[in-house]
Every structure is written in structure tokens, then in C-alpha cells.
Design an enzyme around this catalytic site. Structure first.
Site, PDB file in Angstrom:
ATOM      1  N   TYR A  49       0.723  -1.176  -0.018  1.00 24.00           N
ATOM      2  CA  TYR A  49       0.023   0.107  -0.060  1.00 24.00           C
ATOM      3  C   TYR A  49       0.942   1.288   0.085  1.00 24.00           C
ATOM      4  O   TYR A  49       2.194   1.198   0.247  1.00 24.00           O
ATOM      5  CB  TYR A  49      -0.831   0.035   1.035  1.00 24.00           C
ATOM      6  CG  TYR A  49      -0.212   0.484   2.537  1.00 24.00           C
ATOM      7  CD1 TYR A  49       0.398  -0.497   2.936  1.00 24.00           C
ATOM      8  CD2 TYR A  49      -0.699   1.659   3.173  1.00 24.00           C
ATOM      9  CE1 TYR A  49       0.932  -0.362   4.356  1.00 24.00           C
ATOM     10  CE2 TYR A  49       0.081   1.751   4.392  1.00 24.00           C
ATOM     11  CZ  TYR A  49       0.774   0.882   4.942  1.00 24.00           C
ATOM     12  OH  TYR A  49       1.446   1.215   6.382  1.00 24.00           O
TER      13      TYR A  49
ATOM     14  N   LYS B 278       6.553  -1.830   1.979  1.00 25.33           N
ATOM     15  CA  LYS B 278       5.199  -1.329   2.522  1.00 25.33           C
ATOM     16  C   LYS B 278       4.233  -2.148   2.377  1.00 25.33           C
ATOM     17  O   LYS B 278       3.057  -2.226   1.708  1.00 25.33           O
ATOM     18  CB  LYS B 278       4.802   0.183   1.926  1.00 25.33           C
ATOM     19  CG  LYS B 278       4.046   1.047   3.050  1.00 25.33           C
ATOM     20  CD  LYS B 278       4.168   2.303   2.707  1.00 25.33           C
ATOM     21  CE  LYS B 278       3.211   3.207   3.537  1.00 25.33           C
ATOM     22  NZ  LYS B 278       3.250   3.094   4.829  1.00 25.33           N
TER      23      LYS B 278
ATOM     24  N   GLU C 218      11.406   2.452  14.654  1.00 26.13           N
ATOM     25  CA  GLU C 218      10.330   3.747  14.109  1.00 26.13           C
ATOM     26  C   GLU C 218       9.415   3.550  14.943  1.00 26.13           C
ATOM     27  O   GLU C 218       9.065   2.822  15.867  1.00 26.13           O
ATOM     28  CB  GLU C 218      10.312   3.443  12.589  1.00 26.13           C
ATOM     29  CG  GLU C 218       9.633   2.025  12.064  1.00 26.13           C
ATOM     30  CD  GLU C 218       9.606   1.641  10.583  1.00 26.13           C
ATOM     31  OE1 GLU C 218       9.663   2.923   9.948  1.00 26.13           O
ATOM     32  OE2 GLU C 218       9.644   0.524  10.230  1.00 26.13           O
TER      33      GLU C 218
ATOM     34  N   LEU D  97      10.829   1.404   7.350  1.00 25.80           N
ATOM     35  CA  LEU D  97      10.262   1.832   6.226  1.00 25.80           C
ATOM     36  C   LEU D  97      11.314   2.974   5.627  1.00 25.80           C
ATOM     37  O   LEU D  97      11.475   3.790   6.509  1.00 25.80           O
ATOM     38  CB  LEU D  97       9.033   2.120   6.054  1.00 25.80           C
ATOM     39  CG  LEU D  97       8.248   2.447   4.952  1.00 25.80           C
ATOM     40  CD1 LEU D  97       8.242   1.413   4.000  1.00 25.80           C
ATOM     41  CD2 LEU D  97       6.926   3.150   5.205  1.00 25.80           C
TER      42      LEU D  97
END
Ligand code: PDD
Length: 303
Positions: free
Chosen positions: A51, A165, A197, A221
């Protein structure tokens, strides 16, 4: 038993079952109530898909080109082919913003490996991918969270390819639920003593005027906002260090902030029980948020 999360207002409105919002599914613009996905979709059965989320600002897409490059990378890593081109995606995303009269908000898009009888290996190469997208409003310029948010630290229990992702987000669902239940806005994920993260964001700290974030690898990411912030920091002559840091580094930082496509730059004023800095947004964070907003205005102005 009272649910600790229920005392905190959900930040997003519920989906209306009879919704008239316009979505896009496999080539057609449809009302939300008519937008359906097959139960044999591999996205549903295996989370076999990817996505992207891009911001809409002043009614225009922000950095859609960069998000679409990352989409290509994610699709390539999973060997999903047969999708529409970046140009076509760009047109669909902009059209969704306009059809739904979104001035500030986001466009979400998803691509899965398509519909096939449930079997783990890939289906035949002729199986078309499932592609869909929708838009929704979200305040960004005057985000109430810009006054400062809290993070809740949680162990990072995700898989090893976080650079993709992927729509497999169960670890983030659990992390962000734990954060919300603790009264925090975002999860601060950590592994082997180091911060990875946020639940759906990049985390930065500031110490003695230098901003620091984790270097790119399979462990995180590659945030599009992260990239933009690195450039803005250079312009503002703020020194940057791309080096992993520990939870203790974060707890004892002068400033901390999170970035993502849909929250831009948000100051972190509390982590767990600890106040960060003096408990208000610090000067580096404020300068970067302002610079990010100015850039967003510049890129989307003049409609
Ligand atoms: N999340 N790290 C993770 C795990 C994320 O899910 C995101 C974005 C980021 C920031 O990436 P970017 O700057 O490109 O938005 C970092 C999106 C917004 C989401 O899942 O809704």
C-alpha cells in the site's frame, strides 16, 4: 471491566455503511457502498499486497511521485506485476481528492496479488492484481497534535522486511492499540535496545543541536517524509546524523519528533512516563515543521 482505550476518542471517523464517498476499484470510480473486494482476494487471505499513503494539501497531491516510486519498489520486492502505471495512479489519486472535495487529507492505495483459490504459492501469472484507492479528509496545517504528542514504547515484533510497505500490519495494529490504551498517540517500537520507528512513522531525536534518525535498512520503512526532512535540515543548516539510537537516548533527548506523509512533523513531548525537553515543542522540531509546511504550500499552491 472498563476498556482503557474507550476513554480516548478515536482519531478517525467511522466508515459509513451506506457511504456515498467515491472510491476507485480496479479501474472504476464507485460509491463506497458499492466498492467490494472478493473474499478470495490474496490481500484478505494472506496480506499478500502492498500500500501507499500520500497527503492531499490545498486539494493537490503532495509528493505522489515519490510515493509511486516506493510503490514500484514494494511491488518489485514481492514480484507483483500487471499494475497500472505511475501516471495512471497519479491521475486516479488526484481525481479521488477532487471527487471527494478533499482540501487537506490523504489518499490510500492498495495493490494485492489478486483473486485465486487459496494456495500459498503465487497463482498463475495471468491473475490480475487487485487495485483500489480511497481518499479521506484529515487536518494537517492546524493539526491539534502539533502542540505535542506522547509515545508509548513497545517491542518491535515485525517481520524482517520492513522496507516493503506491506499490508501485513498486525504488529503495528497491536503496537498502536497498546499506545492508545496507555493514552499515547503513537507507538515507539524498539528492538535489541534500539529504536526502530514509530507504529506508522519515522522517529527522530535532537541532541545538542544535531538531529538523529536510524539509517535506512531492511529494519525500517524508507519514509518519504524522512527523505524530505533530510533535505530541509540541510537547507536549514541543521546537522544530521543517520545513526541508530537507544530508547534511553530518546528518553534523554533535548527534542523528539515523528514524521509521516499524513502528520508531516509532530513534536513528541512525552515518552512513556518521561517528559522530553521542557515538555513543549523544541526549536529544531518547530523549524522543521514550519519548513515542511512552507514546502507543502509552495508545491501545492497556484491551483
Ligand atoms: N505510514 N514507518 C512506518 C512503519 C510507516 O508505516 C510509515 C508511514 C512511515 C513514514 O513513511 P512516510 O513518511 O512515507 O509516510 C514510517 C503511513 C502514513 C500509514 O501507514 O498510514
Amino acid at each position: 471491566m472498563t476498556d482503557p482505550a474507550s476513554s480516548i476518542a478515536p482519531p478517525v471517523p467511522p466508515v459509513a455503511p451506506g457511504g456515498t464517498r467515491e472510491c476507485w476499484v480496479n479501474g472504476a470510480f464507485l460509491r463506497e457502498r458499492d466498492a467490494h473486494i472478493n473474499i478470495f482476494d490474496r490481500g484478505l487471505l494472506f496480506a499478500d499486497g502492498v500500500y501507499e499513503v500520500a497527503a492531499v494539501f490545498n486539494g493537490r497531491l503532495l509528493d505522489a511521485d515519490l510515493h509511486l516510486v516506493r510503490l514500484e519498489r514494494s511491488l518489485g520486492a514481492l514480484h507483483i506485476g500487471g499494475t497500472q502505471s505511475a501516471e495512471e495512479w497519479g491521475a486516479v489519486m488526484q481525481s479521488l481528492a477532487e471527487r471527494n472535495a478533499i482540501e487537506e487529507g490523504l489518499v490510500y492505495l492498495q495493490v494485492t496479488r489478486g483473486v485465486a483459490e487459496r494456495d500459498f504459492p503465487f497463482p498463475s501469472a495471468t491473475t490480475p492484481p487487485t487495485q483500489f484507492a480511497y481518499a479521506r479528509p484529515k487536518p494537517m496545517r492546524y493539526d491539534p497534535n502539533a502542540a505535542g504528542i506522547a509515545l508509548q514504547s513497545v517491542p518491535d515484533i515485525r517481520w524482517a522486511r520492513r522496507d516493503i510497505k506491506s499490508i501485513a500490519l498486525l504488529a503495528q495494529v497491536l503496537a498502536k492499540q497498546e499506545a492508545r490504551a496507555a493514552g499515547a498517540y503513537e507507538a515507539l517500537m524498539h528492538e535489541d535496545g534500539e529504536v526502530t520507528e514509530g507504529g506508522s512513522s519515522t522517529i527522530w531525536i535532537v541532541k545538542n543541536g544535531t538531529i538523529r534518525t536510524r539509517p535506512l535498512s531492511h529494519k525500517i520503512l524508507a519514509g518519504i517524509t524522512r527523505d524530505v526532512i533530510l533535505t530541509l535540515a540541510e537547507t536549514l543548516r541543521i546537522p544530521v546524523s543517520e545513526r541508530a539510537f537507544t530508547l534511553v537516548d530518546a528518553l534523554t533527548a533535548d527534542e523528539c519528533f515523528m514524521t509521516s506523509a499524513t502528520s508531516f512533523v509532530l513534536p513528541v513531548t512525552r515518552i512513556d512516563e518521561r517528559t522530553i525537553g521542557d515538555g513543549t515543542p523544541g526549536p529544531c522540531t518547530t523549524a522543521l515543521r514550519n519548513a515542511y509546511l512552507e514546502r507543502a504550500e509552495r508545491l501545492t499552491a497556484g491551483r
